[in-house]
Design an enzyme around this catalytic site. Structure first.
Site, short mmCIF file in Angstrom:
data_model
loop_
_atom_site.label_atom_id
_atom_site.label_comp_id
_atom_site.label_asym_id
_atom_site.label_seq_id
_atom_site.Cartn_x
_atom_site.Cartn_y
_atom_site.Cartn_z
N GLU A 96 -9.65 -4.75 -5.69
CA GLU A 96 -9.04 -3.59 -5.04
C GLU A 96 -9.33 -2.31 -5.80
O GLU A 96 -9.21 -2.27 -7.03
CB GLU A 96 -7.52 -3.73 -4.98
CG GLU A 96 -6.99 -4.85 -4.14
CD GLU A 96 -5.54 -4.61 -3.77
OE1 GLU A 96 -5.21 -3.46 -3.38
OE2 GLU A 96 -4.75 -5.54 -3.87
N HIS A 103 -7.19 -5.92 -0.69
CA HIS A 103 -6.01 -5.09 -0.45
C HIS A 103 -5.06 -5.75 0.56
O HIS A 103 -5.47 -6.13 1.67
CB HIS A 103 -6.45 -3.72 0.07
CG HIS A 103 -5.37 -2.72 0.20
ND1 HIS A 103 -4.71 -2.20 -0.90
CD2 HIS A 103 -4.81 -2.13 1.29
CE1 HIS A 103 -3.82 -1.32 -0.49
NE2 HIS A 103 -3.84 -1.27 0.84
N SER A 113 0.83 -1.20 0.00
CA SER A 113 0.00 0.00 0.00
C SER A 113 0.88 1.26 0.00
O SER A 113 1.71 1.43 -0.90
CB SER A 113 -0.95 -0.05 1.20
OG SER A 113 -1.99 0.88 1.06
#
Length: 295
Positions: A234, A264, A140
């Site tokens: 996602e 995610h 991320s």
């Protein structure tokens, strides 16, 4: 109920936390729900003034290091929340892993996290670890930070790590990817309004298109080989697909894996999710292969 449905229930079973303190507590609760493998040794350290933690699996090659930069939107996430993912990744790659507790926004906006990552990397070099024996990875925001670190090192004429590993990377804080909206209904975690708040807290006064804030807009030429892994469910799917395309266009060796039905940073739940373990095994193979090529 499938394993991924179990993870979805874990994530959606409580109201969304409000405020930075609640969010930081919540990510540790849900991401560290499963204990790491019992045979991995952990050692808290400070590197270049930054808190960190070594994890070493049996038979790991201690001359090689995975420097890991956790996710959490630059505003949450910690050594605790990512201990399982980082230690399992090091185990899969057969190397030591170093989880870095870089400074968080909004208390410490850009470029504090990048400065901490850069200082830790330089400290590893100063310890005598060869650049080719260092892999840098992150999920991320940590994926974006991984790329920003490598771009900043290249621009400064510093030795680059042997390879990079990006998990569900957030590389466009302007959030121009189509899946930010088209995948909104199936993503249990990441939504536009949430990212806008995180991005504003991290950027401070920097533009969303600043190349070290959003590496999608950076010159990526000359970077080492990179693995990109992302789930099909996602909102950040387009970030991963577009950065892989930008890397390839810049002549960077890149491998893109899109995992069906995965959410995610699904590897956080590898303790209960077969696809999480499989994705880590694939990443481990990539990291091992780069080490062998460098050797």
């Amino acid at each position: 109920m499938t394993e991924i449905d179990d993870v979805r229930s874990l994530l959606t079973g409580r109201p969304r936390p409000v405020g930075w303190a609640e969010r930081r507590t919540r990510i540790e609760q849900v991401a560290a729900v499963d204990a790491p493998p019992p045979d991995i040794a952990f050692e808290p350290v400070t590197i270049a003034g930054v808190p960190a933690e070594w994890s070493t699996a049996p038979n790991a090659d201690t001359t090689r290091v995975l420097l890991y930069l956790h996710g959490g939107g630059y505003c949450s996430g910690s050594i605790v929340s990512h201990r399982g993912l980082v230690s399992r990744a090091g185990q899969a790659a057969g190397m030591r892993a170093l989880a870095l507790q870089y400074r968080l926004a909004p208390e410490h906006p850009f470029p504090a996290a990048l400065d901490d990552a850069r200082a830790a990397y330089e400290a590893l070099l100063a310890e005598g670890i060869a650049p080719a024996d260092i892999a840098v990875g992150g999920d991320s925001a940590g994926g974006g930070l991984t790329l920003a670190l490598m771009v900043s090192l290249r621009d400064a004429g510093r030795p680059l790590p042997g390879c990079g590993w990006l998990v569900s990377p957030w590389v466009d804080l302007a959030m121009t990817g189509a899946t930010m909206d088209s995948k909104d209904a199936v993503d249990p975690l990441i939504h536009r309004g949430y990212l806008e708040e995180l991005g504003a807290a991290y950027r401070g006064g920097a533009a969303a298109e600043h190349p070290l804030v959003s590496p999608l807009w950076a010159d990526l030429a000359g970077l080492p080989p990179i693995l990109v892994q992302v789930g099909s469910a996602e909102t950040l799917l387009d970030d991963a697909v577009r950065i892989a395309g930008r890397l390839g266009a810049a002549e960077v060796p890149v491998r893109l894996e899109i995992w069906p039905r995965m959410i995610h940073a699904w590897m956080l739940w590898a303790g209960r999710l077969a696809e999480g373990r499989q994705a880590l095994a694939s990443a481990g193979e990539f990291l091992r292969a780069r080490g062998q090529a460098a050797g």
